[in-house]
Design an enzyme around this catalytic site. Sequence first.
Site, short mmCIF file in Angstrom:
data_model
loop_
_atom_site.label_atom_id
_atom_site.label_comp_id
_atom_site.label_asym_id
_atom_site.label_seq_id
_atom_site.Cartn_x
_atom_site.Cartn_y
_atom_site.Cartn_z
N ASP A 36 7.35 -4.77 7.28
CA ASP A 36 6.77 -3.42 7.21
C ASP A 36 7.22 -2.62 8.41
O ASP A 36 6.74 -2.82 9.52
CB ASP A 36 5.24 -3.51 7.16
CG ASP A 36 4.77 -4.03 5.81
OD1 ASP A 36 4.06 -5.04 5.78
OD2 ASP A 36 5.17 -3.44 4.79
N ASP A 177 2.21 -4.79 -3.59
CA ASP A 177 2.07 -4.85 -2.14
C ASP A 177 0.71 -4.31 -1.73
O ASP A 177 0.41 -3.15 -1.95
CB ASP A 177 3.19 -4.00 -1.52
CG ASP A 177 3.24 -4.07 -0.01
OD1 ASP A 177 4.17 -3.49 0.57
OD2 ASP A 177 2.34 -4.71 0.57
C1 DX5 Z 1 0.40 -2.83 3.45
C2 DX5 Z 1 1.39 -3.86 3.88
C3 DX5 Z 1 1.34 -5.26 3.30
C4 DX5 Z 1 0.07 -5.92 3.01
C5 DX5 Z 1 -0.46 -6.93 3.99
O1 DX5 Z 1 0.79 -1.63 4.07
O2 DX5 Z 1 2.62 -3.37 3.40
O3 DX5 Z 1 2.14 -6.06 4.10
O4 DX5 Z 1 -0.96 -5.06 2.79
O5 DX5 Z 1 -1.19 -7.87 3.26
P1 DX5 Z 1 -2.78 -7.83 2.97
O6 DX5 Z 1 -3.07 -6.54 2.28
O7 DX5 Z 1 -3.01 -9.05 2.11
O8 DX5 Z 1 -3.47 -7.94 4.32
ZN ZN Z 2 4.64 -3.56 2.72
#
Ligand code: DX5
Ligand code: ZN
Length: 223
Positions: A36, A177
Amino acid sequence: MNQRKISASMMCSNLVDLAKTIDIFQQKKIERLHIDVMDGAFVPNFGLGVDYIRGLRDLTDIPLDIHLMITDPEYKLQHIGIKETDIVSVHYESTYQVQRVLDRLRSYGCKCFLAINPATPIYVLEEVLDYLDGINLLMVNPGFAGQKIVPSTLKKAEKLQNFLREHNKEDIALEVDGNITPENAAKLKMCGANIFVAGTSSIFRGTVDDYAANIDVLRAAIK
Ligand code: DX5
Ligand code: ZN
């Protein structure tokens, strides 16, 4: 149908355990590492940068799944260090020049994905389907881990599956995602999702000693 793959969200890993985490992912044959990249402007958070991407490539050959949450990506692609083995998602909402950025992205030879936020309607994809290898369907408003799924996105995933079928584009991959718990993953599998971003809702629960078992639970949910 594309084989269902896990893309581990590296913003949820901790740097102390990074090498051990990567070892576990290699043993468990995790297919992608989700990166990310956040600029604090397109999303109110700062995230993994180009140095992190370069360092990760030195640590492992697991292919990357780079999620660009940055403004005006069309002018910044050359700074990312994109490889042909990468998936790269740009956000529909991050540029006025959607077709231009997808065209530029294709020139890198990577897999070209368009990401759309929960409130962005599916029809915006219509004019650029021919440029896409995949769609990253955000199930949360992007930028932070640990959020809860936006309820309307489950129905949206179903609508997207029908939309792709109507346009004879079922070969386009569907990545999901945000808050992909094993339960949500099992529902989204039924809507044609084949890449599951795994963060604090699945793999990164507990400590690094729990990750292997967490992966098994998610694998079972998407089988
Ligand atoms: C959201 C991010 C993801 C994700 C992380 O912006 O792109 O990487 O939400 O995982 P969770 O939602 O399971 O914590
Ligand atoms: Zn992401």
